[in-house]
Design an enzyme around this catalytic site. Sequence first.
Site, PDB file in Angstrom:
ATOM      1  N   GLU A   7       0.798  -1.232   0.000  1.00 39.96           N
ATOM      2  CA  GLU A   7       0.000   0.000   0.000  1.00 39.96           C
ATOM      3  C   GLU A   7       0.832   1.284   0.000  1.00 39.96           C
ATOM      4  O   GLU A   7       0.451   2.262  -0.620  1.00 39.96           O
ATOM      5  CB  GLU A   7      -0.975   0.012   1.195  1.00 39.96           C
ATOM      6  N   TYR A 298       1.856  -3.937  12.195  1.00 37.14           N
ATOM      7  CA  TYR A 298       0.702  -3.216  11.637  1.00 37.14           C
ATOM      8  C   TYR A 298      -0.019  -2.466  12.761  1.00 37.14           C
ATOM      9  O   TYR A 298      -0.441  -3.061  13.743  1.00 37.14           O
ATOM     10  CB  TYR A 298      -0.235  -4.227  10.978  1.00 37.14           C
TER      11      TYR A 298
END
Length: 565
Positions: A7, A298
């Site tokens: 991303e 994350y």
Amino acid sequence: MKLLIVESPAKAKTIKGYLDDSFEVVSSIGHFRDLPERGIGIEEDENFTVNEWIIDKKKADPIVKGIKKANEIFLALDPDREGELIAWHVVELCKERNLTKNKTFKRIEFSAVRKEDILKAISEPRDINQNLVNAAITRRFLDKFFGYKISPITTRRTIFGKSAGRVQSPTLKILCAREKEINLFVPVEFWELVIELQDGNGNKLHCTLVNDGEKKFEKLTIQNKSQANDLKNRILKVSPTISEVVKKEKNRSPYSPFSNSLLLQDASSRLGFSPKYTNTLAQQLKDGIADLGALITYHRSDSNKMKDEEIQKLRNLIKENIGINYLASQKIEYKEKSKFVQQGHEAVTPTQLTISPEDVKNVLNNDQFKLYELIWKRTVASQMSQSKSLETSYFINGDQFVFKSTGSIQIFQGFKKIYNYADKTEKTQDLPNLKKGDILKIVNVETKQNFTKPPNRFSEAGLIKKLEELGIGRPSTYVSIFTKLEGNSYISIKNKSLIPTSRGKILSKFLDGFFYKFVDYQFTADLEEQLDLITESKSNWKDTLQKFLELLNSTVSDVEGKSIT
């Protein structure tokens, strides 16, 4: 050639360093294919057909260019619904452009940009999880229907209400309800006695009044100055004596590692960072900085549990670097704080536990360092032993009065050796060592006038906690809620407090009056739960949308038919 799609550009650069020359790494820079900005763009048929997805060419072109050269494409987007949706969009775009021939698409996921995690993920690819995609699409469609069907009415009928949102509007209601409590609050006067005593060695201690004969004293018992002065004059005449000594060992367990919401709350209260700023810093630490690579896992995780292998590494680190006495006797298992945890998520922790904050202090900027230090310390402390303190209470008699003095003596630091941020609720006085029968003398009695205070306004961190309790929103959406509310001038943020504006109050009152079902906390939480059930293949996404749309269309039609002044 093999292509790996992530991303963010920073993450792409970090991962490229872990892979051999057969791999190219490219980033999608978030979503590159979405519903049109204007209009709903979704047909209200049985399949909820989208006639045209809008492509962001600047983001999409590098991906398409890489796919044309590759025969093996690894979709390494974030391990959540939105990441799954982007992966699905990649494949759909390739189908539309006839780019799938002789190519294999493999979905991989990892919650930390660690070399071993990435290599393991590449060796264990899976198909795109259509249930996750369906849940993400449903959320997007729900938001679109809600905004585009209700917002035009709020704009016409309230002038100021240019935007309504499925999660944004119930959140505004929470803030307006709190503001109403504050406005309607009537303060009550009460008086406090601060009594200072002294032992034979000159040591001073503060105490509170517990009883006057049979009369028990609580916060609001002394109601005026006359009562306070009368008690003060009587207390000054007594000769107090220790009547009872109660000593109790208190053990305090360490905190769990961070989930996203816990991180946002802690960074706000301990570092003074706004949730938006915390997420920005965490993104930088997750994607990788300089030659350090990724420093944390994350950060939008809704889990506060670590992987077993990481716990074992952590326990070894505590044993070797801090001491066996500071290691919890057995592995500590934490319960999930959040009701709905997405599969595969792990807590927000350092990717390499052996990299202490001091090791990277010269590479990180000041705020990056503070956040990394907070995450590292909280993680390490999570498997450490309990702190131990001796809680001491002296009960003191003087004529018919009973006083109480409490304090604490630390016996063993335990986890507080690493994670010892001052807690306002834990401030206690240091007491002299006294025994039953010891005679004290009264040095001073101070009377203080007080008034009960209204409830505090929500801070961003406090509101996140409230939303999590209600089951409204998810880690990936918390920060965007505040951004939208502030951007539309529905709230202002002053001294960390979220304050509804007149515009916000009018809109919230209108929505609560005419669309009360859609700003009901339980209704909103139930929709979030429906999305979780779709993720687990326990609910049909089209049925969820159909029921929502029927209720929404019916309500909109009803409101439009009313004359509103």
